[in-house]
Write an enzyme that holds these catalytic residues in place. Structure first.
Site, mmCIF file in Angstrom:
data_model
loop_
_atom_site.group_PDB
_atom_site.id
_atom_site.type_symbol
_atom_site.label_atom_id
_atom_site.label_comp_id
_atom_site.label_asym_id
_atom_site.label_seq_id
_atom_site.Cartn_x
_atom_site.Cartn_y
_atom_site.Cartn_z
ATOM 1 N N PHE A 199 0.871 -1.176 0.000
ATOM 2 C CA PHE A 199 0.000 0.000 0.000
ATOM 3 C C PHE A 199 0.904 1.221 0.000
ATOM 4 O O PHE A 199 1.615 1.471 0.987
ATOM 5 C CB PHE A 199 -0.870 -0.046 1.261
ATOM 6 C CG PHE A 199 -1.923 1.025 1.376
ATOM 7 C CD1 PHE A 199 -3.148 0.888 0.757
ATOM 8 C CD2 PHE A 199 -1.701 2.147 2.165
ATOM 9 C CE1 PHE A 199 -4.139 1.853 0.907
ATOM 10 C CE2 PHE A 199 -2.676 3.116 2.324
ATOM 11 C CZ PHE A 199 -3.905 2.968 1.685
ATOM 12 N N GLU B 188 4.372 9.876 1.369
ATOM 13 C CA GLU B 188 5.457 10.479 0.594
ATOM 14 C C GLU B 188 6.354 11.285 1.520
ATOM 15 O O GLU B 188 5.980 11.555 2.679
ATOM 16 C CB GLU B 188 4.880 11.396 -0.492
ATOM 17 C CG GLU B 188 4.028 10.672 -1.516
ATOM 18 C CD GLU B 188 3.438 11.590 -2.577
ATOM 19 O OE1 GLU B 188 2.669 11.108 -3.396
ATOM 20 O OE2 GLU B 188 3.759 12.808 -2.552
ATOM 21 N N PRO B 189 7.523 11.709 1.047
ATOM 22 C CA PRO B 189 8.404 12.508 1.906
ATOM 23 C C PRO B 189 7.719 13.749 2.468
ATOM 24 O O PRO B 189 7.989 14.148 3.607
ATOM 25 C CB PRO B 189 9.561 12.883 0.966
ATOM 26 C CG PRO B 189 9.620 11.748 -0.013
ATOM 27 C CD PRO B 189 8.188 11.352 -0.226
ATOM 28 N N GLY B 190 6.813 14.359 1.714
ATOM 29 C CA GLY B 190 6.125 15.553 2.182
ATOM 30 C C GLY B 190 4.663 15.345 2.494
ATOM 31 O O GLY B 190 3.913 16.306 2.659
ATOM 32 N N GLY C 108 2.770 12.767 4.987
ATOM 33 C CA GLY C 108 2.624 11.663 5.931
ATOM 34 C C GLY C 108 1.251 11.723 6.560
ATOM 35 O O GLY C 108 0.276 11.232 6.010
ATOM 36 N N TRP D 104 8.462 5.261 3.374
ATOM 37 C CA TRP D 104 7.906 4.459 4.473
ATOM 38 C C TRP D 104 6.851 3.476 3.953
ATOM 39 O O TRP D 104 5.808 3.293 4.577
ATOM 40 C CB TRP D 104 7.299 5.335 5.583
ATOM 41 C CG TRP D 104 8.108 6.503 6.023
ATOM 42 C CD1 TRP D 104 7.719 7.799 6.028
ATOM 43 C CD2 TRP D 104 9.453 6.490 6.527
ATOM 44 N NE1 TRP D 104 8.727 8.598 6.506
ATOM 45 C CE2 TRP D 104 9.803 7.818 6.815
ATOM 46 C CE3 TRP D 104 10.399 5.467 6.752
ATOM 47 C CZ2 TRP D 104 11.045 8.173 7.321
ATOM 48 C CZ3 TRP D 104 11.645 5.829 7.250
ATOM 49 C CH2 TRP D 104 11.950 7.153 7.533
ATOM 50 N N GLN E 3 9.023 -2.926 32.824
ATOM 51 C CA GLN E 3 9.402 -2.448 34.154
ATOM 52 C C GLN E 3 9.299 -3.563 35.192
ATOM 53 O O GLN E 3 10.173 -3.713 36.053
ATOM 54 C CB GLN E 3 8.510 -1.271 34.554
ATOM 55 C CG GLN E 3 8.961 -0.534 35.796
ATOM 56 C CD GLN E 3 10.210 0.321 35.536
ATOM 57 O OE1 GLN E 3 10.564 0.563 34.383
ATOM 58 N NE2 GLN E 3 10.871 0.743 36.590
ATOM 59 N N GLU F 28 -0.658 4.277 9.442
ATOM 60 C CA GLU F 28 -2.095 4.288 9.123
ATOM 61 C C GLU F 28 -2.844 5.368 9.901
ATOM 62 O O GLU F 28 -3.990 5.207 10.309
ATOM 63 C CB GLU F 28 -2.719 2.900 9.348
ATOM 64 C CG GLU F 28 -2.187 1.865 8.367
ATOM 65 C CD GLU F 28 -2.866 0.521 8.490
ATOM 66 O OE1 GLU F 28 -4.097 0.481 8.683
ATOM 67 O OE2 GLU F 28 -2.150 -0.505 8.388
#
Length: 375
Positions: free
Chosen positions: A115, A119-121, A123, A148, A327, A354
């Site tokens: 999918f 894009e770089p600009g 998200g 990504w 923890q 997503e």
């Protein structure tokens, strides 16, 4: 009882057949995907009977499938989910010829789907896409970058969203693009948790009118319909990981001796377990509620809002639960190879992809205000 029997069967198959095939090299695990196809688990991504061709999706079954496999192997779950995410737009919006070309191979595990939206600009602001689809005769040529992208750069087919006209959400078109298309290239990216993720570069990649998914300039609807289905199941993935972490922690605190007795005798520890179990159950119920709304054909606003709520709460709760389990285990949980160390890395990403948690909050508020003004 039917759902319990189903999840028991999926858990057994995953434990016996998928776990031995897992590895952590951050690349597509084709033997693992192939095994899921042979076991019928990829067919379970879609609705209908196993002996008939896929036609749609069953959201609750998808959530049960993802949660169960995630509790056994997050890697196997991720591989399965990416097949669904990459192929569902093709199934829901592709022509009969496009569906026949790709979906049978996805179900068998022979075809790896992806999918490609981010894009770089662009998200969180998915409407800001800049990958261009320029008219070329009766088709288009794609030029630009994606980033990504899960299963990139080695997928066999990509659902790609590109700008065909205008600005914003309008003017985006979805295409099915073959992974070996001339002009398409990419690189693998090394991530905190070793998942197959990469970048893609489109240098005049040719797509035909038959490759369009849905309608020209209406690709954003294809993307949002897919995300409305898969967002609750991202929550289910998170629930599965949190369940695995909690199970391991309950076993640890009841067997670990400290201060003259088991750790579970300490009130602070017992209350932590109670809080985590409550968070986990609330997350699971929200996920199931959202999936049932989708399956029941609820109105778009209800589906979108409930999907966003399920993803937001379940992924945030899972992050808290896994962190607290680390923890309670102490330093051993940070040792490479420990179940908690693995889950600690894997549980972080679902709060981002997503639609980040901040985006989900915006969606929820928007739908609440929209509902109020429409009365």
């Amino acid at each position: 009882m039917e759902q319990v029997a189903y999840t028991d069967r999926v858990r057994r198959l995953a434990t016996e057949h998928l776990v031995p095939l897992t590895r952590e090299d951050g690349r597509i695990n084709r033997p693992l995907v192939s095994a899921m196809g042979e076991l019928g688990l990829l067919r379970d991504l879609y609705g209908g009977r196993p002996d008939e061709p896929p036609r749609d999706a069953a959201a609750l079954q998808l959530c049960l499938l993802r949660e169960t496999i995630a509790s056994v192997s997050p890697e196997a779950e991720t591989a399965l989910a990416l097949q669904g995410l990459g192929s569902y737009p093709i199934l829901q919006s592709g022509t009969a010829a496009t569906v026949d070309r790709w979906i049978p191979g996805v179900v068998k595990g022979d075809v790896i789907a992806a999918f490609a939206l981010t894009e770089p600009g662009a998200g969180s602001d998915a409407a800001a896409l800049s990958l261009r689809a320029e008219a070329d005769g009766d088709g288009w040529r794609l030029s630009g970058e994606k980033l990504w992208i899960s299963n990139a750069p080695d997928a066999d087919v990509y659902t790609v969203f590109a700008r065909t006209s205008g600005a914003g959400a309008r003017g985006v078109t979805a295409f099915a693009v073959a992974g070996d298309a001339p002009g398409l290239s990419g690189e693998h990216l090394d991530m905190l948790s070793p998942h197959p993720i990469g970048s893609l570069a489109f240098d005049g990649v040719r797509v035909e009118r038959a490759d369009v998914l849905g309608e020209v300039d209406a690709g954003f609807r294809v993307a949002m319909r897919t995300l409305d289905l898969f967002r609750p199941s991202v929550g289910a993935f998170a629930v599965g990981m949190a369940q695995a972490a909690l199970d391991a922690t309950v076993a640890h605190v009841t067997s670990r001796e400290a201060y003259g007795g088991p750790l579970s005798a300490q009130q602070a520890v017992a209350h932590a377990i109670a809080d985590m179990a409550t968070d986990l159950e609330a997350a699971r119920l929200l996920v199931h509620s959202a999936a049932q709304a989708y399956d029941a054909g609820a109105d778009r606003s209800t589906v979108t809002r409930s999907a966003a709520m399920a993803k937001l709460f379940a992924t945030e709760a899972a992050g808290r639960i896994v962190d607290r389990c680390v923890q309670l285990h102490g330093a051993r949980a940070l040792q490479r190879g420990h179940l908690l160390e693995h889950l600690y890395r894997d549980v972080r990403a679902p709060r981002i992809y997503e639609g980040a948690s901040e985006v989900q909050r915006t969606i929820i508020a928007r739908e609440i205000f929209r509902e109020r003004t429409s009365r």
